[in-house]
Design a protein around this motif. Structure first.
Motif, short mmCIF file in Angstrom:
data_model
loop_
_atom_site.label_atom_id
_atom_site.label_comp_id
_atom_site.label_asym_id
_atom_site.label_seq_id
_atom_site.Cartn_x
_atom_site.Cartn_y
_atom_site.Cartn_z
N GLU A 63 -71.89 -18.27 -77.52
CA GLU A 63 -72.51 -19.30 -76.70
C GLU A 63 -71.48 -20.30 -76.20
N GLY A 64 -71.42 -20.46 -74.88
CA GLY A 64 -70.51 -21.44 -74.31
C GLY A 64 -69.18 -20.88 -73.90
N ALA A 65 -68.93 -19.63 -74.16
CA ALA A 65 -67.66 -19.04 -73.74
C ALA A 65 -67.86 -17.56 -73.50
N LYS A 66 -67.03 -17.00 -72.66
CA LYS A 66 -67.08 -15.57 -72.39
C LYS A 66 -66.43 -14.81 -73.54
N THR A 67 -67.03 -13.69 -73.91
CA THR A 67 -66.49 -12.85 -74.98
C THR A 67 -66.41 -11.42 -74.48
N LYS A 68 -65.24 -10.80 -74.68
CA LYS A 68 -65.05 -9.43 -74.24
C LYS A 68 -64.34 -8.63 -75.33
N CYS A 69 -64.77 -7.38 -75.48
CA CYS A 69 -64.05 -6.42 -76.33
C CYS A 69 -63.20 -5.54 -75.42
N ILE A 70 -61.91 -5.47 -75.70
CA ILE A 70 -60.99 -4.75 -74.82
C ILE A 70 -60.16 -3.76 -75.64
N ASN A 71 -60.09 -2.53 -75.14
CA ASN A 71 -59.22 -1.54 -75.76
C ASN A 71 -57.76 -1.84 -75.42
N LEU A 72 -56.86 -1.40 -76.29
CA LEU A 72 -55.44 -1.62 -76.03
C LEU A 72 -54.97 -0.74 -74.89
N LEU A 73 -54.12 -1.29 -74.05
CA LEU A 73 -53.48 -0.51 -72.99
C LEU A 73 -52.45 0.41 -73.61
N ASP A 74 -52.60 1.70 -73.39
CA ASP A 74 -51.67 2.70 -73.93
C ASP A 74 -51.50 2.53 -75.45
N ASN A 75 -52.58 2.07 -76.10
CA ASN A 75 -52.56 1.86 -77.55
C ASN A 75 -51.43 0.93 -77.98
N ASP A 76 -51.10 -0.04 -77.14
CA ASP A 76 -49.93 -0.90 -77.34
C ASP A 76 -50.39 -2.36 -77.38
N LEU A 77 -50.33 -2.98 -78.57
CA LEU A 77 -50.79 -4.36 -78.74
C LEU A 77 -49.93 -5.31 -77.92
N GLY A 78 -48.61 -5.19 -78.00
CA GLY A 78 -47.72 -6.09 -77.27
C GLY A 78 -47.94 -6.00 -75.77
N LEU A 79 -48.03 -4.78 -75.25
CA LEU A 79 -48.26 -4.57 -73.82
C LEU A 79 -49.57 -5.20 -73.38
#
Length: 439
Positions: A63-79
């Motif tokens: 409530e009060g903010a946008k929330t999104k679940c996102i998969n890692l790009l190329d399974n790369d956390l840093g990227l």
């Protein structure tokens, strides 16, 4: 950039972008999101990264903010982090990890950084280890100083701690009070070993080069998935080596692209040659070594952040008749591209003669050679067995032990990766066949 405080009113704007990283169950995510309600007036958006696929369809809301679940790009956390942070316009980025949630006292603290500070940290204690984690950082600083990619660090858990180790100490603000709690602490052997490794990033040891001088040589053949991790582990050190020499032995994957990305690193040298086997590649590197000692690092292995500091201390006052210093190995099993599991400690033992060497149950390592002695031996022997492509370590040690000592020290700074592409797993020639070629 959003203003942080309204003039006259002291009211905070929505100036914090929050990343939840590595949460593995819905209850820990719910706990984290519920705790964020405490600073709802500050949160611009919540991004939940790297969660199991089964949780992706939960439809989590805040409530009060946008929330999104996102998969890692190329399974790369840093990227993935770098990609999202580059487009941010808010002032701050906040990070919570795995089982973290905000403490109820969070509203009593000013979540802001002075002009001279770029990141605020907090500490967690696990098995008497105190781990420092980035908590709140200026988005502008992150945009100019991105995180390492997966081809540069051994596991995802080390992405943020390795980045923090590169930040000037004077630019880091430690949280004055407890801001974060954990619902659970993962005490599996793999996680504890990862934390042991991560803790070494934050050791404040001598940054300047200490005596004696050390070079590291790496022979690479088709290890594009791992060679960047090996090289970067030589750079993220509390005490740096004087030289890092990498020889690519005719790879036909994208190894060259990874290796060349380090070309501007001080002390780094890169060589490329036609495929001729590891012994020839190491000898090509050895011809450029100018230091008192030289360490061999396999392209699919990596070093602890305090490796060269520890090794230099072991080399102090080394007797002239010692040709090789070695210690223990920490073994890891690579399961797929991302999952790496701790297997155990391969503790070394003293080797006094040739029989001791040939009965050693795993590769002797890490191997730190006295450069002058190794060069007097004409480097790594080129024996006829398998075209000189196998057991180059045993061949050279078998030569050196005839006239010099091998010295064991109880140190553990070298990480061995077991994976399907290991050459010893692909070659079925027997050890007994190899022994026939030794003098």
């Amino acid at each position: 950039m959003m203003a942080r405080i309204l003039k006259g009113g002291g009211v905070y704007m929505k100036d914090i972008h929050l990343f939840l990283i590595g949460y593995v169950n819905s209850s820990s995510i719910k706990k984290a999101i519920d705790s964020v309600h405490l600073i709802n007036n500050r949160i611009d958006e919540i991004i939940i990264l790297d969660i199991p696929e089964t949780l992706n369809q939960l439809g989590l809301t805040f409530e009060g903010a946008k929330t999104k679940c996102i998969n890692l790009l190329d399974n790369d956390l840093g990227l993935t982090l770098n990609h999202h942070i580059q487009s941010l316009s808010c002032e701050y980025v906040m990070f919570l990890y795995s089982y973290d949630y905000l403490d109820n006292s969070i509203t009593k603290h000013q979540l802001a950084l002075d002009d001279e500070k770029v990141v605020m940290t907090y500490d967690i204690t696990i098995n008497n280890k105190v781990i420092q984690r980035p908590f709140l950082s200026k988005a502008s600083f992150l945009q100019q100083h991105p995180f390492s990619l997966r081809c540069h660090v051994p596991f995802k858990e080390s992405v943020l701690p390795s980045w923090l180790s590169t930040v000037d100490e004077l630019s880091i603000a430690s949280s004055p009070n407890k801001l974060v709690n954990q619902t659970f602490i993962d005490k599996t052997s793999s996680n504890l070993q990862k934390l042991n490794f991560i803790e070494k990033y934050q050791q404040k040891l001598e940054k300047q080069n200490l005596a004696p001088s050390i070079a590291v040589i790496i022979a690479n053949y088709n290890m594009a998935n791992y060679v960047g991790i090996a090289i970067n582990s030589c750079i993220l050190q509390s005490s740096l080596p004087e030289q890092i020499i990498v020889v690519d032995d005719g790879s036909n994957d994208h190894s060259l692209e990874i290796i060349k990305s380090f070309k501007n690193t001080p002390g780094f040298r890169f060589l490329s040659k036609d495929n001729g086997g590891k012994a020839r590649a190491l000898n090509a590197a050895l011809s450029y070594v100018e230091t008192e000692f030289v360490m061999e690092l396999d392209a699919d292995d990596w070093l602890d952040p305090d490796a060269f500091y520890t090794i230099r201390r072991c080399l102090e006052n080394l007797k002239e008749d010692v040709a090789v210093l070695y210690g223990n190995l920490r073994a890891w099993k690579q399961n797929g591209e991302e999952n790496i599991r701790y297997k155990g400690l391969r503790k070394g033992r003293a080797i006094l003669n040739r029989n001791d060497l040939l009965s050693y149950v795993f590769p002797l390592g890490p191997r730190i050679y006295r450069t002058s002695t190794l060069k007097q031996n004409n480097g790594f022997p080129l024996i006829d067995f398998e075209g000189g492509r196998m057991y180059e370590d045993v061949s050279v040690l078998n030569d050196l032990i005839k006239t010099h000592r091998l010295l064991y020290k109880d140190m553990t700074v070298y990480n061995v990766r077991e994976h399907p592409l290991s050459i010893t797993k692909k070659n079925h020639s027997s050890w007994s066949d190899f022994l026939k070629y030794l003098d």
